[in-house]
Design an enzyme around this catalytic site. Sequence first.
Site: not given
Ligand SMILES: Nc1nc2c(ncn2[C@@H]2O[C@H](COP(=O)(O)OP(=O)(O)O)[C@@H](OP(=O)(O)OP(=O)(O)O)[C@H]2O)c(=O)[nH]1
Ligand SMILES: [Mn+2]
Length: 180
Positions: A36, A66-67, A123
């Site tokens: 990612h 964050e992670d 992102d």
């Molecule tokens: N579409 C998708 N997302 C995935 C996957 N695996 C992990 N993610 C991550 O999950 C986040 C979106 O899921 P949510 O349930 O909305 O958020 P959360 O993880 O913070 O609880 C994104 O975080 P982020 O990058 O920090 O972005 P943001 O959405 O928080 O802005 C994304 O990168 C996947 O297989 N598909």
């Molecule tokens: Mn991200």
Amino acid sequence: MSSSSTAVLLETINFAAEKHRNQRRKDPDATPYINHPIGVARILSHEGGITDIEVLQAALLHDTVEDTDTSFEELEAVFGPTVTRIVQEVTDDRTLPKEERKRLQVEHAPHRSHQAKLVKLADKLYNLRDLNRCTPSGWTAERVQEYFVWASQVVKGLRGTNAALEEKMQQLFLERGVQL
Ligand SMILES: Nc1nc2c(ncn2[C@@H]2O[C@H](COP(=O)(O)OP(=O)(O)O)[C@@H](OP(=O)(O)OP(=O)(O)O)[C@H]2O)c(=O)[nH]1
Ligand SMILES: [Mn+2]
């Protein structure tokens, strides 16, 4: 690209890969998480035409605090203040409830720096494409659609940041029937 920026980028990719080493994406194949951040940096470079190395570094590092166990102090010591500030601007406060975090992203998006807006845009573009590619484990179609609607609200606040990326984003919203 000069040889020193190549070295800087490799150092940054390696740092992110080590930090995310035990993390997987939520897709059924449990893809390595590092795909990612690398993909986000690649969108900026390849599709957005971005050459600002600090933006590309921040994209590679954008989910480390964050992670993972990474701190801003650690980023600052290794990568300096500008990269750290961009990462800080795109980092959610994990101590807040999820609904609040989502709301704050919408509220704060228009006030972020240009560099941070670029990372946010890429992102979201990566994550929306990922949702079109496959549904994360445990997500319903409704949850996927809600993510598109919420992302459109964040992206509204990022208008005027990068025409090429915004156009591609707009197409994804159109396909979902989401008004930007
Ligand atoms: N579409 C998708 N997302 C995935 C996957 N695996 C992990 N993610 C991550 O999950 C986040 C979106 O899921 P949510 O349930 O909305 O958020 P959360 O993880 O913070 O609880 C994104 O975080 P982020 O990058 O920090 O972005 P943001 O959405 O928080 O802005 C994304 O990168 C996947 O297989 N598909
Ligand atoms: Mn991200």
